[in-house]
Scaffold this motif. Structure first.
Motif, PDB file in Angstrom:
ATOM      1  N   GLU A  46      36.701  47.037  43.066  1.00 42.45           N
ATOM      2  CA  GLU A  46      37.194  48.225  43.762  1.00 42.45           C
ATOM      3  C   GLU A  46      36.442  49.515  43.400  1.00 42.45           C
ATOM      4  OE1 GLU A  46      41.281  49.690  45.650  1.00 42.45           O
ATOM      5  OE2 GLU A  46      41.440  48.936  43.597  1.00 42.45           O
ATOM      6  N   PRO A  47      36.124  49.770  42.130  1.00 44.39           N
ATOM      7  CA  PRO A  47      35.387  51.004  41.820  1.00 44.39           C
ATOM      8  C   PRO A  47      33.961  51.038  42.388  1.00 44.39           C
ATOM      9  CG  PRO A  47      36.379  50.074  39.823  1.00 44.39           C
ATOM     10  CD  PRO A  47      36.519  49.054  40.912  1.00 44.39           C
ATOM     11  N   HIS A  48      33.455  49.906  42.871  1.00 44.01           N
ATOM     12  CA  HIS A  48      32.076  49.808  43.340  1.00 44.01           C
ATOM     13  C   HIS A  48      31.962  49.620  44.855  1.00 44.01           C
ATOM     14  CE1 HIS A  48      30.965  49.479  39.126  1.00 44.01           C
ATOM     15  NE2 HIS A  48      31.959  48.612  39.009  1.00 44.01           N
ATOM     16  N   LEU A  49      33.066  49.801  45.571  1.00 43.59           N
ATOM     17  CA  LEU A  49      33.066  49.605  47.022  1.00 43.59           C
ATOM     18  C   LEU A  49      32.162  50.598  47.732  1.00 43.59           C
ATOM     19  CD1 LEU A  49      36.869  49.109  47.752  1.00 43.59           C
ATOM     20  CD2 LEU A  49      35.077  47.395  48.003  1.00 43.59           C
ATOM     21  N   PRO A  90      39.757  34.877  54.478  1.00 43.28           N
ATOM     22  CA  PRO A  90      39.174  34.810  53.129  1.00 43.28           C
ATOM     23  C   PRO A  90      40.213  35.064  52.041  1.00 43.28           C
ATOM     24  CG  PRO A  90      37.985  36.392  54.527  1.00 43.28           C
ATOM     25  CD  PRO A  90      39.194  35.963  55.273  1.00 43.28           C
ATOM     26  N   ASP A  91      39.974  34.466  50.872  1.00 43.00           N
ATOM     27  CA  ASP A  91      40.871  34.689  49.740  1.00 43.00           C
ATOM     28  C   ASP A  91      40.810  36.146  49.284  1.00 43.00           C
ATOM     29  OD1 ASP A  91      41.836  32.024  49.555  1.00 43.00           O
ATOM     30  OD2 ASP A  91      39.997  31.430  48.554  1.00 43.00           O
ATOM     31  N   VAL A  92      39.624  36.706  49.206  1.00 45.86           N
ATOM     32  CA  VAL A  92      39.410  38.120  48.878  1.00 45.86           C
ATOM     33  C   VAL A  92      38.342  38.628  49.832  1.00 45.86           C
ATOM     34  CG1 VAL A  92      38.643  39.772  47.117  1.00 45.86           C
ATOM     35  CG2 VAL A  92      39.921  37.732  46.419  1.00 45.86           C
ATOM     36  N   TYR A  93      38.493  39.857  50.292  1.00 43.21           N
ATOM     37  CA  TYR A  93      37.477  40.429  51.171  1.00 43.21           C
ATOM     38  C   TYR A  93      37.386  41.929  50.952  1.00 43.21           C
ATOM     39  CZ  TYR A  93      41.411  42.021  53.913  1.00 43.21           C
ATOM     40  OH  TYR A  93      42.570  42.632  54.298  1.00 43.21           O
ATOM     41  N   ALA A  94      36.213  42.470  51.222  1.00 44.73           N
ATOM     42  CA  ALA A  94      36.009  43.912  51.342  1.00 44.73           C
ATOM     43  C   ALA A  94      35.489  44.140  52.747  1.00 44.73           C
ATOM     44  CB  ALA A  94      35.019  44.419  50.303  1.00 44.73           C
ATOM     45  N   ALA A  95      36.022  45.162  53.399  1.00 41.40           N
ATOM     46  CA  ALA A  95      35.650  45.441  54.787  1.00 41.40           C
ATOM     47  C   ALA A  95      35.779  46.926  55.061  1.00 41.40           C
ATOM     48  CB  ALA A  95      36.545  44.652  55.746  1.00 41.40           C
ATOM     49  N   ASP A 150      26.440  46.363  43.263  1.00 45.79           N
ATOM     50  CA  ASP A 150      25.641  46.625  42.064  1.00 45.79           C
ATOM     51  C   ASP A 150      26.503  46.769  40.809  1.00 45.79           C
ATOM     52  OD1 ASP A 150      23.082  46.562  43.300  1.00 45.79           O
ATOM     53  OD2 ASP A 150      23.447  48.572  44.090  1.00 45.79           O
ATOM     54  N   CYS A 151      27.169  45.679  40.448  1.00 48.94           N
ATOM     55  CA  CYS A 151      28.020  45.699  39.269  1.00 48.94           C
ATOM     56  C   CYS A 151      28.032  44.305  38.645  1.00 48.94           C
ATOM     57  CB  CYS A 151      29.430  46.144  39.634  1.00 48.94           C
ATOM     58  SG  CYS A 151      30.320  45.018  40.741  1.00 48.94           S
TER      59      CYS A 151
END
Length: 196
Positions: free
Chosen positions: A65-68, A92-97, A185-186
């Motif tokens: 979350e801090p790297h979104l 998806p089990d986890v996603y960023a969108a 980038d983490c």
């Protein structure tokens, strides 16, 4: 439709077209504890995850979350992302969108809005997580796909999507710190990902 405890079940014997499958999926009464997705021209019903998978999904969300990227959100909510070009729809089990993709009354979300997907394998979904989903997410241009192989206790990150699949990958055993490439980038600490 018959639902089995550890194996996906496909409904329908005749392909009707992707839009018709989406309508049928919306009307499907999925039993508690199961989810439905569209794979290879069929509706696939599989069991929800084991309890400790939720803890792993939370760890992934908390670390990324801090790297979104700006304007993106990360979640593990049961949302259905559609990929009409390849006639797939995955939860998806986890996603960023992109947050704007969620600002809709539709339950069919745009798969091209995804910047990150994580799938946690189970005995019933492992094959598709390792094959069909890798291909679909790459063709849709999802920048980062994290595959958490819960049976082998290893994490694989795939990036650099192309029409032929992901061009880059790195696998490490659970317990190590896995680099998550751009746009994040983490480092993802996979300590705590093993079964209790």
């Amino acid at each position: 439709m018959t639902v089995m405890a550890e194996r996906p079940t496909m409904s329908g014997t005749e392909y009707q077209g992707f839009e018709e499958l989406l309508v049928a999926l919306d009307e499907l009464a999925v039993p508690d504890g199961y989810r439905a997705e569209i794979m290879r021209g069929s509706i696939v019903v599989s069991p929800w995850s084991r309890g400790y998978y939720t803890l792993v999904m939370r760890l992934v969300c908390e670390q990324l979350e801090p790297h979104l990227p700006d304007g993106h959100v990360i979640d593990r909510a049961p949302n259905l992302f559609v990929f009409p070009g390849v006639e797939r729809a995955f939860g998806p089990d986890v996603y960023a969108a992109e947050a704007t993709a969620l600002a809709t009354v539709s339950n069919h979300l745009d798969g091209e809005a995804l910047s990150f997907v994580a799938e946690l394998t189970s005995f019933s979904t492992r094959h598709d997580d390792l094959t069909d989903k890798v291909e679909t997410y790459a063709k849709a241009g999802v920048p980062v796909y994290l595959l958490l192989d819960m049976q082998e206790e290893q994490a694989t990150v795939l990036w650099t999507p192309s029409a032929k699949g992901y061009e880059s990958r790195l696998t490490m055993p659970f317990g190590e710190k896995l680099p998550i490439p751009a746009p994040f980038d983490c480092l993802l600490d996979t300590a705590g990902f093993k079964a209790p």
